[in-house]
Scaffold this motif. Structure first.
Motif, mmCIF file in Angstrom:
data_model
loop_
_atom_site.group_PDB
_atom_site.id
_atom_site.type_symbol
_atom_site.label_atom_id
_atom_site.label_comp_id
_atom_site.label_asym_id
_atom_site.label_seq_id
_atom_site.Cartn_x
_atom_site.Cartn_y
_atom_site.Cartn_z
ATOM 1 N N TRP A 180 0.834 -1.211 0.000
ATOM 2 C CA TRP A 180 0.000 0.000 0.000
ATOM 3 C C TRP A 180 0.864 1.255 0.000
ATOM 4 O O TRP A 180 0.607 2.201 -0.745
ATOM 5 C CB TRP A 180 -0.912 -0.028 1.227
ATOM 6 N N GLN B 211 1.377 0.001 -4.815
ATOM 7 C CA GLN B 211 1.024 -1.198 -5.580
ATOM 8 C C GLN B 211 -0.361 -1.704 -5.176
ATOM 9 O O GLN B 211 -0.816 -1.491 -4.050
ATOM 10 C CB GLN B 211 2.049 -2.304 -5.341
ATOM 11 N N ASN B 212 -1.010 -2.368 -6.106
ATOM 12 C CA ASN B 212 -2.321 -2.921 -5.840
ATOM 13 C C ASN B 212 -2.229 -4.107 -4.888
ATOM 14 O O ASN B 212 -1.290 -4.912 -4.986
ATOM 15 C CB ASN B 212 -2.993 -3.374 -7.137
ATOM 16 N N ARG B 213 -3.180 -4.207 -4.047
ATOM 17 C CA ARG B 213 -3.264 -5.329 -3.111
ATOM 18 C C ARG B 213 -3.300 -6.670 -3.878
ATOM 19 O O ARG B 213 -2.706 -7.661 -3.457
ATOM 20 C CB ARG B 213 -4.536 -5.151 -2.283
ATOM 21 N N ASP C 202 -1.803 -7.479 -6.393
ATOM 22 C CA ASP C 202 -0.504 -7.846 -6.961
ATOM 23 C C ASP C 202 0.332 -8.680 -5.986
ATOM 24 O O ASP C 202 1.384 -9.212 -6.359
ATOM 25 C CB ASP C 202 0.285 -6.598 -7.357
#
Length: 367
Positions: A259, A263-265, A267
């Protein structure tokens, strides 16, 4: 159900006894007698997996016997819920249903959805597996570990967690006293063996597994190993699931790092967590770290349950209302989600209790 139709059936047996082999009748009748004796008359019996007299008759039961009477007998017996095309109606193995439930009822757990489905599906589709399937679920309370274990039971067994093929053990409840370890060992071994003998596919769930005594885990370790059988009993069609809070902080740290870095969770991959979970489990005080289950690498997957965010809590609240036949608007869902405690203190990103208390909390928001 009335048994008045049995009289013509008995007459048919006498009148046409010369046109079909009596040994076929004997073989099939043995099964039905055993069922009545064990389940209706409640006689003392010990079913054996490999005993043909304990298996549901399938195929052409009585060659040469009038099909009308055969069908009538089979229909009546199956009305008791004891047979079906798969051979055991207690076992459904609904992989499609499991996939749907994981996708629609479980929130914020993309790793769990993928790993659990593939692991269970692979095991079900591999009847010649060389060992039982052993999964270890890790994460904070309220993230869905028990919920996923229930989804597995609901889709693999007709009666879900109430199935006689499923057994739940809660470490502090079933095994509270260290001084009774030897007694617990015998009781646990006997319970597992008895269930495996009674069901061709079994599910064992151990909640709060980190509180299990290492000696207790080692007592059942042979049942999860690569053995054809243990004392004449095969455990290869059993599923063992351990639920633990071990690694919860590590999982949360990884999610927080993603976070912070933007980056996206979604990912987050197994490569980011599984090796850390294995290492932390080995270092933690408790049954897992000191057991041969870890040293012999018998756990097939360490499954991480990620901490839940505000948006996931809202979805849980929506489901809780739906379970009561109610539909809540966005404002109400926001009110429920805002009432939860979030951590860390600065970011207030993750629900400290996950979704665990949501079904109770919505009571405060009902009209």
């Amino acid at each position: 159900m009335s048994a008045c139709w049995l009289l013509p059936l008995i007459c048919a047996l006498s009148a046409e006894a010369d046109i079909f082999p009596l040994d076929s009748i004997s073989n099939v009748s043995t099964y039905y007698f055993n069922y009545f004796y064990c389940n209706i008359w409640e006689g003392e019996c010990q079913p054996h997996q490999d005993d043909a007299s304990q298996q549901v008759p399938v195929g052409d039961l009585w060659p040469g016997f009038p099909q009308d009477y055969t069908g009538l007998l089979h229909q009546w017996y199956c009305s008791l819920g004891q047979c079906c095309e798969s051979g055991d109606c207690r076992i459904t193995n609904n992989i499609t249903g499991l996939a749907k439930d994981l996708q629609t009822k479980l929130h914020g757990q993309h790793l769990v959805q993928s790993v659990v489905l593939k692991a269970v599906q692979g095991f079900i589709n591999s009847p010649e597996s060389n060992k039982p399937l052993t999964l270890s679920f890790h994460g904070w309370t309220g993230t869905g570990k028990n919920f996923v274990a229930r989804l597995i039971a609901d889709n693999l067994y007709r009666d879900g967690v109430k199935s006689e093929c499923v057994r739940l053990f809660i470490a502090p409840f079933h095994f509270p006293h260290a001084r009774l370890l030897d007694t617990y060992k015998g009781q646990l071994r006997e319970a597992i063996r008895d269930l495996v003998l009674r069901c061709p596919q079994t599910l064992f769930v151990f909640d709060e597994a980190e509180k299990l005594h290492p000696g207790l885990i080692d007592a059942i370790k042979p049942y999860m190993d690569h053995y054809d059988n243990v004392d004449g009993v095969s455990y290869r069609r059993a599923i063992f699931i351990f639920l633990s809070n071990i690694g919860g902080a590590t999982i949360n740290d990884v999610a927080l790092d993603f976070w912070h870095s933007g980056q996206n969770r979604e990912d987050i991959g197994m490569e980011d967590l599984e090796h850390r979970l294995r290492a932390e489990t080995l270092e933690t005080q408790g049954g897992f770290a000191q057991s041969e289950l870890m040293s012999d690498h018998l756990i097939d997957f360490f499954v991480p349950f990620l901490p839940l965010e505000y948006r996931h809590v809202k979805l849980c609240a929506r489901d809780a209302y739906a379970a009561r036949g109610l539909e809540a608007d966005e404002a109400t869902l926001d009110e429920v989600a805002k009432a939860m405690l979030y951590v860390p203190k600065e970011e207030r990103l993750f629900s400290a209790q996950g979704c665990k208390s949501i079904p109770q909390r919505i009571n405060f928001f009902l009209p």
